[in-house]
Design a protein around this motif. Structure first.
Motif, PDB file in Angstrom:
ATOM      1  N   ALA A  50       6.870  -0.010   0.338  1.00  0.00           N
ATOM      2  CA  ALA A  50       7.956  -0.547   1.205  1.00  0.00           C
ATOM      3  C   ALA A  50       7.636  -0.640   2.710  1.00  0.00           C
ATOM      4  CB  ALA A  50       9.254   0.437   1.342  1.00  0.00           C
ATOM      5  N   HIS A  51       7.543  -1.722   3.308  1.00  0.00           N
ATOM      6  CA  HIS A  51       6.900  -2.024   4.354  1.00  0.00           C
ATOM      7  C   HIS A  51       8.150  -2.393   5.708  1.00  0.00           C
ATOM      8  CE1 HIS A  51       3.681  -2.955   1.741  1.00  0.00           C
ATOM      9  NE2 HIS A  51       2.955  -2.748   2.609  1.00  0.00           N
ATOM     10  N   ALA A  52       9.474  -2.714   5.317  1.00  0.00           N
ATOM     11  CA  ALA A  52      10.514  -3.125   6.524  1.00  0.00           C
ATOM     12  C   ALA A  52      10.473  -1.971   7.188  1.00  0.00           C
ATOM     13  CB  ALA A  52      11.391  -3.772   5.666  1.00  0.00           C
ATOM     14  N   THR A  53      10.514  -2.433   8.711  1.00  0.00           N
ATOM     15  CA  THR A  53      10.965  -1.464   9.377  1.00  0.00           C
ATOM     16  C   THR A  53      12.188  -0.786   9.286  1.00  0.00           C
ATOM     17  OG1 THR A  53       9.563  -2.762  11.165  1.00  0.00           O
ATOM     18  CG2 THR A  53      11.043  -0.879  12.260  1.00  0.00           C
ATOM     19  N   GLU A  54      13.228  -1.425   8.619  1.00  0.00           N
ATOM     20  CA  GLU A  54      14.583  -0.775   8.683  1.00  0.00           C
ATOM     21  C   GLU A  54      14.553  -0.003   7.695  1.00  0.00           C
ATOM     22  OE1 GLU A  54      14.601  -5.210  10.107  1.00  0.00           O
ATOM     23  OE2 GLU A  54      13.367  -4.218   8.685  1.00  0.00           O
ATOM     24  N   GLU A  55      13.716   0.224   6.640  1.00  0.00           N
ATOM     25  CA  GLU A  55      13.867   1.274   5.841  1.00  0.00           C
ATOM     26  C   GLU A  55      12.698   2.449   5.460  1.00  0.00           C
ATOM     27  OE1 GLU A  55      13.887  -0.660   1.654  1.00  0.00           O
ATOM     28  OE2 GLU A  55      11.900  -1.678   1.913  1.00  0.00           O
ATOM     29  N   VAL A  56      11.576   2.026   6.436  1.00  0.00           N
ATOM     30  CA  VAL A  56      10.531   2.907   6.134  1.00  0.00           C
ATOM     31  C   VAL A  56      10.763   4.476   6.291  1.00  0.00           C
ATOM     32  CG1 VAL A  56       8.522   1.486   6.728  1.00  0.00           C
ATOM     33  CG2 VAL A  56       9.651   2.547   8.533  1.00  0.00           C
ATOM     34  N   GLU A  57      11.791   4.845   7.388  1.00  0.00           N
ATOM     35  CA  GLU A  57      12.224   6.081   7.268  1.00  0.00           C
ATOM     36  C   GLU A  57      12.875   6.754   6.226  1.00  0.00           C
ATOM     37  OE1 GLU A  57      12.805   6.760  12.259  1.00  0.00           O
ATOM     38  OE2 GLU A  57      14.651   6.291  10.898  1.00  0.00           O
ATOM     39  N   ASP A  58      13.578   5.811   5.513  1.00  0.00           N
ATOM     40  CA  ASP A  58      14.393   6.306   4.210  1.00  0.00           C
ATOM     41  C   ASP A  58      13.238   6.800   3.140  1.00  0.00           C
ATOM     42  OD1 ASP A  58      16.841   6.154   5.524  1.00  0.00           O
ATOM     43  OD2 ASP A  58      17.221   4.005   4.603  1.00  0.00           O
ATOM     44  N   PHE A  59      12.293   5.859   3.179  1.00  0.00           N
ATOM     45  CA  PHE A  59      11.228   6.187   1.994  1.00  0.00           C
ATOM     46  C   PHE A  59      10.360   7.231   2.391  1.00  0.00           C
ATOM     47  CE2 PHE A  59      12.276   1.958   0.269  1.00  0.00           C
ATOM     48  CZ  PHE A  59      12.128   2.095  -0.972  1.00  0.00           C
ATOM     49  N   VAL A  60      10.063   7.311   3.741  1.00  0.00           N
ATOM     50  CA  VAL A  60       9.286   8.631   4.064  1.00  0.00           C
ATOM     51  C   VAL A  60      10.224  10.197   3.865  1.00  0.00           C
ATOM     52  CG1 VAL A  60       8.393   9.910   6.138  1.00  0.00           C
ATOM     53  CG2 VAL A  60       8.184   7.688   5.842  1.00  0.00           C
ATOM     54  N   ALA A  61      11.322  10.041   3.961  1.00  0.00           N
ATOM     55  CA  ALA A  61      12.154  11.023   3.785  1.00  0.00           C
ATOM     56  C   ALA A  61      12.149  11.501   2.238  1.00  0.00           C
ATOM     57  CB  ALA A  61      13.634  10.688   4.178  1.00  0.00           C
ATOM     58  N   THR A  62      12.227  10.389   1.348  1.00  0.00           N
ATOM     59  CA  THR A  62      12.080  10.515   0.079  1.00  0.00           C
ATOM     60  C   THR A  62      11.160  10.910  -0.705  1.00  0.00           C
ATOM     61  OG1 THR A  62      14.234   8.900  -0.330  1.00  0.00           O
ATOM     62  CG2 THR A  62      13.106   9.446  -2.412  1.00  0.00           C
ATOM     63  N   ALA A  63      10.061  10.103  -0.297  1.00  0.00           N
ATOM     64  CA  ALA A  63       8.482  10.339  -0.552  1.00  0.00           C
ATOM     65  C   ALA A  63       7.885  11.688  -0.532  1.00  0.00           C
ATOM     66  CB  ALA A  63       7.686   9.364  -0.010  1.00  0.00           C
ATOM     67  N   ASP A  64       6.746  12.059  -1.254  1.00  0.00           N
ATOM     68  CA  ASP A  64       6.173  13.248  -1.165  1.00  0.00           C
ATOM     69  C   ASP A  64       4.802  13.446  -0.375  1.00  0.00           C
ATOM     70  OD1 ASP A  64       7.580  15.189  -3.288  1.00  0.00           O
ATOM     71  OD2 ASP A  64       7.135  13.399  -4.346  1.00  0.00           O
ATOM     72  N   ALA A  65       4.629  12.135  -0.008  1.00  0.00           N
ATOM     73  CA  ALA A  65       3.432  11.899   0.766  1.00  0.00           C
ATOM     74  C   ALA A  65       3.577  10.292   1.247  1.00  0.00           C
ATOM     75  CB  ALA A  65       2.086  12.144   0.225  1.00  0.00           C
ATOM     76  N   LEU A  66       2.729  10.047   2.388  1.00  0.00           N
ATOM     77  CA  LEU A  66       2.692   8.637   2.791  1.00  0.00           C
ATOM     78  C   LEU A  66       1.077   8.224   2.981  1.00  0.00           C
ATOM     79  CD1 LEU A  66       3.939   6.290   4.603  1.00  0.00           C
ATOM     80  CD2 LEU A  66       3.903   7.715   6.690  1.00  0.00           C
ATOM     81  N   VAL A  67       0.887   6.952   2.745  1.00  0.00           N
ATOM     82  CA  VAL A  67      -0.427   6.456   3.185  1.00  0.00           C
ATOM     83  C   VAL A  67      -0.111   5.199   4.099  1.00  0.00           C
ATOM     84  CG1 VAL A  67      -0.619   5.199   1.035  1.00  0.00           C
ATOM     85  CG2 VAL A  67      -2.504   5.578   2.334  1.00  0.00           C
ATOM     86  N   ILE A  68      -0.829   4.945   5.138  1.00  0.00           N
ATOM     87  CA  ILE A  68      -0.829   3.989   6.183  1.00  0.00           C
ATOM     88  C   ILE A  68      -2.281   3.255   6.017  1.00  0.00           C
ATOM     89  CG2 ILE A  68      -0.588   3.092   8.434  1.00  0.00           C
ATOM     90  CD1 ILE A  68       1.578   5.186   8.679  1.00  0.00           C
ATOM     91  N   ASN A  69      -2.298   2.084   5.880  1.00  0.00           N
ATOM     92  CA  ASN A  69      -3.416   1.137   5.599  1.00  0.00           C
ATOM     93  C   ASN A  69      -3.399  -0.109   6.517  1.00  0.00           C
ATOM     94  OD1 ASN A  69      -5.200  -0.943   4.509  1.00  0.00           O
ATOM     95  ND2 ASN A  69      -5.728   0.491   2.941  1.00  0.00           N
ATOM     96  N   ILE A  70      -4.183  -0.253   7.297  1.00  0.00           N
ATOM     97  CA  ILE A  70      -3.977  -1.415   8.416  1.00  0.00           C
ATOM     98  C   ILE A  70      -4.611  -2.527   7.981  1.00  0.00           C
ATOM     99  CG2 ILE A  70      -3.555   0.336  10.039  1.00  0.00           C
ATOM    100  CD1 ILE A  70      -6.411  -0.616  11.510  1.00  0.00           C
ATOM    101  N   GLY A  71      -5.077  -2.923   6.658  1.00  0.00           N
ATOM    102  CA  GLY A  71      -5.923  -3.742   6.237  1.00  0.00           C
ATOM    103  C   GLY A  71      -5.533  -5.221   6.607  1.00  0.00           C
ATOM    104  N   THR A  72      -4.197  -5.541   6.444  1.00  0.00           N
ATOM    105  CA  THR A  72      -3.541  -6.838   6.622  1.00  0.00           C
ATOM    106  C   THR A  72      -2.674  -6.449   7.817  1.00  0.00           C
ATOM    107  OG1 THR A  72      -2.063  -6.607   4.873  1.00  0.00           O
ATOM    108  CG2 THR A  72      -3.992  -7.824   4.389  1.00  0.00           C
ATOM    109  N   LEU A  73      -3.174  -6.067   9.073  1.00  0.00           N
ATOM    110  CA  LEU A  73      -2.277  -6.006  10.223  1.00  0.00           C
ATOM    111  C   LEU A  73      -1.484  -7.000  10.634  1.00  0.00           C
ATOM    112  CD1 LEU A  73      -2.002  -3.292  11.756  1.00  0.00           C
ATOM    113  CD2 LEU A  73      -3.533  -3.921  13.310  1.00  0.00           C
ATOM    114  N   SER A  74      -0.272  -6.658  10.995  1.00  0.00           N
ATOM    115  CA  SER A  74       0.692  -7.771  12.048  1.00  0.00           C
ATOM    116  C   SER A  74       1.522  -6.996  12.884  1.00  0.00           C
ATOM    117  CB  SER A  74       1.345  -8.610  11.023  1.00  0.00           C
ATOM    118  OG  SER A  74       2.270  -7.606  10.442  1.00  0.00           O
ATOM    119  N   SER A  75       2.158  -7.665  13.744  1.00  0.00           N
ATOM    120  CA  SER A  75       3.009  -7.063  14.823  1.00  0.00           C
ATOM    121  C   SER A  75       3.992  -6.160  14.152  1.00  0.00           C
ATOM    122  CB  SER A  75       3.586  -8.034  15.753  1.00  0.00           C
ATOM    123  OG  SER A  75       2.607  -8.420  16.533  1.00  0.00           O
ATOM    124  N   ASP A  76       4.793  -6.815  12.988  1.00  0.00           N
ATOM    125  CA  ASP A  76       5.567  -6.295  12.378  1.00  0.00           C
ATOM    126  C   ASP A  76       5.491  -4.953  11.631  1.00  0.00           C
ATOM    127  OD1 ASP A  76       7.607  -8.086  13.119  1.00  0.00           O
ATOM    128  OD2 ASP A  76       7.682  -9.038  11.503  1.00  0.00           O
TER     129      ASP A  76
END
Length: 271
Positions: A50-76
Motif C-alpha cells: 500500500a503506497h497511497a499517502t491517504e491510506e499508509v497510516e491505516d496500514f501501518v496501524a494494522t500491520a505488524d511491521a513496515l518496510v520502506i524501500n526507496i528503489g523507485t523513488l518519486s515525490s508522491d
C-alpha cells in the motif's frame, strides 16, 4: 558487549514467524513488489503493498511491521514513506529502511537521510549505500555496490550510533551492528546480486522478523534464513533467471538441516 545468536535461536525465530504470520506493510520499489510479496508468503508472513499517502497510516496501524524501500523513488512515494515512518514511531510498530541507491543522486541521498532520521529499527543496504548514508565516500554504479561490505563496517557502526538503528551491511559476507562490534553472517551465493529485487526481498524478510524478535536478533535471523535459502536455491539454478522463484521454494521448505548447512553466524569482530 555485542552478543551473537545461534542457529537454533534463528530457527526458533523462524518458527515464530510461521506461527504468528505477521502482516508486513511494504512501501517498496515497483520492480520489487512481486518478489517481496512472494518471499514473505513463502517465509510464512503476510504482505501488504500500500503506497497511497491517504491510506499508509491505516496500514501501518494494522500491520505488524513496515518496510520502506526507496528503489523507485518519486515525490508522491517520498511523502507516503515519511508519513508511514512517522506513524510507525507513533504507534510503536517496527520498521526497516532500505536506502536503495543512496549516493546515486542528491535527491535520493536526501530522501534516504531524511528517512534515517525518523528512527528506523533496522537499516539494510549494500556497502556503497551504507557508506553514503553515513556521509562517507562510496563506490557504486546506480543501485549496485562496488565497495565491499568489510569496507563499510566502520560507517555502519557510526550510522547505528547516530540513528539508534541496527545496521545490516550485505555483501559476500554480511555484517550486523547496533553500534558495537559487527557480527558477520556467512551465507548466500554469488548468483544473488545478479537477480533483480533479491536484496529488496531480504529487507522485507527482515521486517517480518522484527515482528517477533528485537531488531538485532531479527536482522541476524533474517540474513541467515534468507542467505541459506539463496545458497540452497542457487544450487538448483544454471543462472540467475529462475533464482527468485527458487528462493521462495527454499524459504517455504527451510529446515534446521538446510539452515545449518548453508549459514554461519560468527562472533563479533573489530570494526
Amino acid at each position: 558487549m555485542t552478543v551473537s545468536v545461534s542457529l537454533p535461536e534463528v530457527w526458533s525465530a523462524l518458527e515464530d514467524v510461521r506461527a504468528r504470520r505477521p502482516l508486513v506493510h511494504n512501501i517498496t520499489s515497483y520492480v520489487a513488489m512481486t518478489v517481496s510479496a512472494n518471499a514473505l508468503l513463502a517465509l510464512g508472513a503476510l504482505p501488504a503493498m500500500a503506497h497511497a499517502t491517504e491510506e499508509v497510516e491505516d496500514f501501518v496501524a494494522t500491520a505488524d511491521a513496515l518496510v520502506i524501500n526507496i528503489g523507485t523513488l518519486s515525490s508522491d512515494l517520498s511523502a507516503a514513506m515519511r508519513k508511514a515512518a512517522k506513524h510507525a514511531g507513533e504507534v510503536g510498530k517496527p520498521w526497516v529502511l532500505d536506502p536503495v541507491g543512496c549516493g546515486a543522486s542528491a535527491y535520493r541521498t536526501h530522501a534516504a537521510v531524511a528517512l534515517a532520521a525518523l528512527a528506523p529499527d533496522v537499516i539494510r543496504g549494500n556497502a556503497s549505500e551504507i557508506l553514503s548514508l553515513a556521509g562517507e565516500a562510496s563506490a557504486g554504479k546506480g543501485v549496485e555496490s562496488i565497495s565491499r561490505a568489510e569496507e563499510a563496517t566502520g560507517a555502519a557502526m557510526a550510522l547505528a550510533k547516530r540513528t539508534g538503528a541496527v545496521v545490516a551491511v550485505t555483501g559476500a559476507v554480511d555484517y550486523v551492528t547496533g553500534g558495537g562490534a559487527p557480527i558477520p553472517v556467512r551465507t548466500g551465493h554469488a548468483l544473488m546480486p545478479l537477480s533483480t529485487a533479491i536484496g529488496c526481498a531480504l529487507s522485507a524478510v527482515i521486517a517480518a522478523f522484527t515482528a517477533v524478535r528485537p531488531p538485532r536478533e531479527a536482522a541476524l535471523a533474517a540474513l541467515a534464513v534468507f542467505g541459506a535459502a539463496g545458497s540452497a536455491a542457487a544450487g538448483r539454478c544454471r543462472g540467475p533467471g529462475h533464482l527468485p522463484a527458487e528462493i521462495c521454494d527454499a524459504l517455504y521448505l527451510m529446515s534446521p538441516d538446510t539452515l545449518g548447512q548453508h549459514a554461519r553466524i560468527g562472533a563479533p569482530v573489530a570494526g
